[in-house]
Motif scaffolding. Structure first.
Motif, PDB file in Angstrom:
ATOM      1  N   GLU A 299     102.124  22.158  78.913  1.00  0.00           N
ATOM      2  CA  GLU A 299     103.131  22.416  79.952  1.00  0.00           C
ATOM      3  C   GLU A 299     104.455  22.872  79.328  1.00  0.00           C
ATOM      4  OE1 GLU A 299     104.385  18.374  78.553  1.00  0.00           O
ATOM      5  OE2 GLU A 299     102.486  19.428  78.820  1.00  0.00           O
ATOM      6  N   LEU A 300     105.372  23.323  80.174  1.00  0.00           N
ATOM      7  CA  LEU A 300     106.720  23.646  79.721  1.00  0.00           C
ATOM      8  C   LEU A 300     107.366  22.361  79.212  1.00  0.00           C
ATOM      9  CD1 LEU A 300     108.812  25.946  79.617  1.00  0.00           C
ATOM     10  CD2 LEU A 300     109.571  25.220  81.864  1.00  0.00           C
ATOM     11  N   PHE A 301     107.808  22.388  77.965  1.00  0.00           N
ATOM     12  CA  PHE A 301     108.236  21.140  77.314  1.00  0.00           C
ATOM     13  C   PHE A 301     109.572  21.337  76.606  1.00  0.00           C
ATOM     14  CE2 PHE A 301     108.175  18.917  73.103  1.00  0.00           C
ATOM     15  CZ  PHE A 301     108.477  17.630  73.573  1.00  0.00           C
ATOM     16  N   ILE A 302     110.500  20.400  76.854  1.00  0.00           N
ATOM     17  CA  ILE A 302     111.759  20.349  76.106  1.00  0.00           C
ATOM     18  C   ILE A 302     111.848  18.977  75.459  1.00  0.00           C
ATOM     19  CG2 ILE A 302     114.281  20.432  76.225  1.00  0.00           C
ATOM     20  CD1 ILE A 302     114.006  22.321  78.592  1.00  0.00           C
ATOM     21  N   ARG A 303     111.926  18.977  74.163  1.00  0.00           N
ATOM     22  CA  ARG A 303     112.007  17.706  73.437  1.00  0.00           C
ATOM     23  C   ARG A 303     113.367  17.067  73.667  1.00  0.00           C
ATOM     24  NH1 ARG A 303     113.106  15.104  68.588  1.00  0.00           N
ATOM     25  NH2 ARG A 303     111.423  13.757  67.854  1.00  0.00           N
ATOM     26  N   SER A 304     113.340  15.810  74.072  1.00  0.00           N
ATOM     27  CA  SER A 304     114.572  15.129  74.483  1.00  0.00           C
ATOM     28  C   SER A 304     115.323  14.521  73.308  1.00  0.00           C
ATOM     29  CB  SER A 304     114.246  14.038  75.501  1.00  0.00           C
ATOM     30  OG  SER A 304     113.396  13.064  74.924  1.00  0.00           O
TER      31      SER A 304
END
Length: 431
Positions: A56-61
């Protein structure tokens, strides 16, 4: 609707995503920590965590949105395409920076809670800001980052029709003194006369008595011109009157004078009206409450907007006082000597109380231009050039351009010569 998967739903997460997704991009957003709900969602979705669930569309926090209170945050600003970014995410993330943590850092004014150098009035200096030090003060980076997220979502969900917002202008007229010579009372008029004589200001002495005898208009009385401008535009001006008691810092005329009350009422017939909070009300909620009640008695409407004297803010106390008095709009967020984006955005946003970890009802309207900041540019051409650059930055993200001018900067005298035409450029920029 955009569904965001995150391992922990915190007030910081919901606050930041709602500003970026809803206020800037116009997207409804909801959150889940349940993998099965996320997988079942068949529209816009992204994950914000340490690891992706699948492809999925993923942004590492970054950890910032999952912390409580203040910590020693390490910020390393780096070049990123046409702008800057910080809080790098690593290779697996679809964005190279955690723009949500970075946005929260700017919107919450995190840096203003940390130790810093203030000026003589206790104000946070532009030169102390991360944006100034790393040369992105002239960009609405939060809005720019938001549109990067939108482009990324559009690539994954090509059939989704994203809503469009439009460029807006919000002119603010600050009125610390409605008149320069008129309605000051006998003692202040005598004092002013003696001061003119002592300093050999014979031209000012002449003007003073021409105004007092009714042969000239008071140089601060530009309200007919302001009202004429308002009548030509369908967006409301915000006019903020100082009605606090006379002091070393605040020198408006007495609010018991009928002429002053009549002026406020006549302006309120055309423009939105609020209060310019006095210098001493900044730290004393009782004084601020008194001024609020005084204005409400004049206009017979609730006071909904405030701007603090000298553009001074004591975070978080200044904003907490507004929340407690149910004043829901502030126009103090900006710099007095520099054009730019103090909170990194040209979209009004809610005040987030870092001590209580809660979003409040107070809407902060950040301004990008104060008339005093333009004085450092020598020519009207230079003023116009730098102003236009900021306007273009706001237009590029369809944001809200908020400019603060004073009533006396429209008198076209002395250092304020040409400011009427500068104000007109702002008004006409919506066409």
């Amino acid at each position: 609707m955009l569904l965001v998967y995150t391992h922990k739903i915190t007030p910081r997460v919901t606050y930041t995503f709602k500003h970026i997704c809803k206020r800037i991009l116009g997207l409804e957003v909801s959150f889940t920590s349940k993998v099965e709900d996320f997988i079942a969602h068949d529209s816009l979705k992204m994950s914000y965590a340490k690891q992706p669930l699948s492809n999925e569309l993923f942004i590492r926090s970054n950890d910032l949105l999952f912390e409580i209170g203040l910590s020693d945050v390490r910020v390393s600003v780096q070049e990123w395409e046409n702008t800057k970014g910080f809080f790098p995410t690593g290779e697996r993330s679809d964005l190279p920076f955690d723009i949500f943590a970075a946005s929260f850092y700017l919107l919450s004014r995190y840096e203003e809670y940390l130790p810093h150098v203030s000026d003589d009035y206790g104000r946070f200096l532009a030169s102390e800001s991360l944006a100034f030090k790393h040369n992105f003060l002239n960009q609405p980076v939060v809005d720019i980052w938001a549109y990067k997220v939108q482009r990324m979502l559009a690539g994954r969900f090509p059939d989704y029709q994203f809503p469009q917002r439009h460029y807006k202008v919000k002119p603010v007229i600050d009125v610390p003194a409605a008149y320069y010579f008129k309605h000051k009372g006998l003692l202040r008029t005598i004092g002013g006369t003696l001061n003119d004589l002592r300093r050999f200001k014979l031209k000012q002495l002449y003007t003073r008595y021409m105004v007092l005898m009714g042969f000239q208009r008071d140089p601060y009385d530009t309200f007919n011109w302001i009202i004429r401008k308002q009548k030509k535009h369908n967006f409301k001006f915000m006019v903020l009157f100082l009605i606090g008691d006379y002091s070393t810092y605040d020198k408006n005329i007495n609010t018991n004078k009928k002429q002053f009350v009549s002026l406020i009422k006549s302006v309120a017939d055309y423009c939105d009206v609020g209060i310019k909070a006095s210098y001493f009300s900044l730290d004393d909620i009782n004084i601020l409450k008194k001024e609020k009640l005084k204005m409400e008695a004049m206009t017979h409407t609730d006071v909904k907007a405030v701007r603090h004297s000298f553009s001074k803010l004591n975070l978080p106390v200044s904003y907490r006082n507004l929340v407690e008095l149910e004043i829901n709009q502030d126009f103090t967020m900006g710099y007095i000597d520099t054009l730019g984006f103090r909170a990194g955005t040209c979209t009004p946003f809610q005040f987030y109380d870092l001590d209580y970890e809660v979003q409040t009802p107070l809407k902060i309207n950040p301004y990008q231009c104060l008339d005093f900041a333009l004085l450092k540019y020598n020519s009207e051409l230079d003023k116009t050039e730098y102003l236009q650059k900021i306007i273009n930055e706001v237009k590029s993200v369809n944001g809200t351009f908020t400019a603060v001018f004073h009533n006396y900067s429209f008198n076209d005298l002395g250092r304020w010569k040409g400011y009427k035409s500068i104000f007109n450029i702002i008004l006409e920029s919506v066409k």
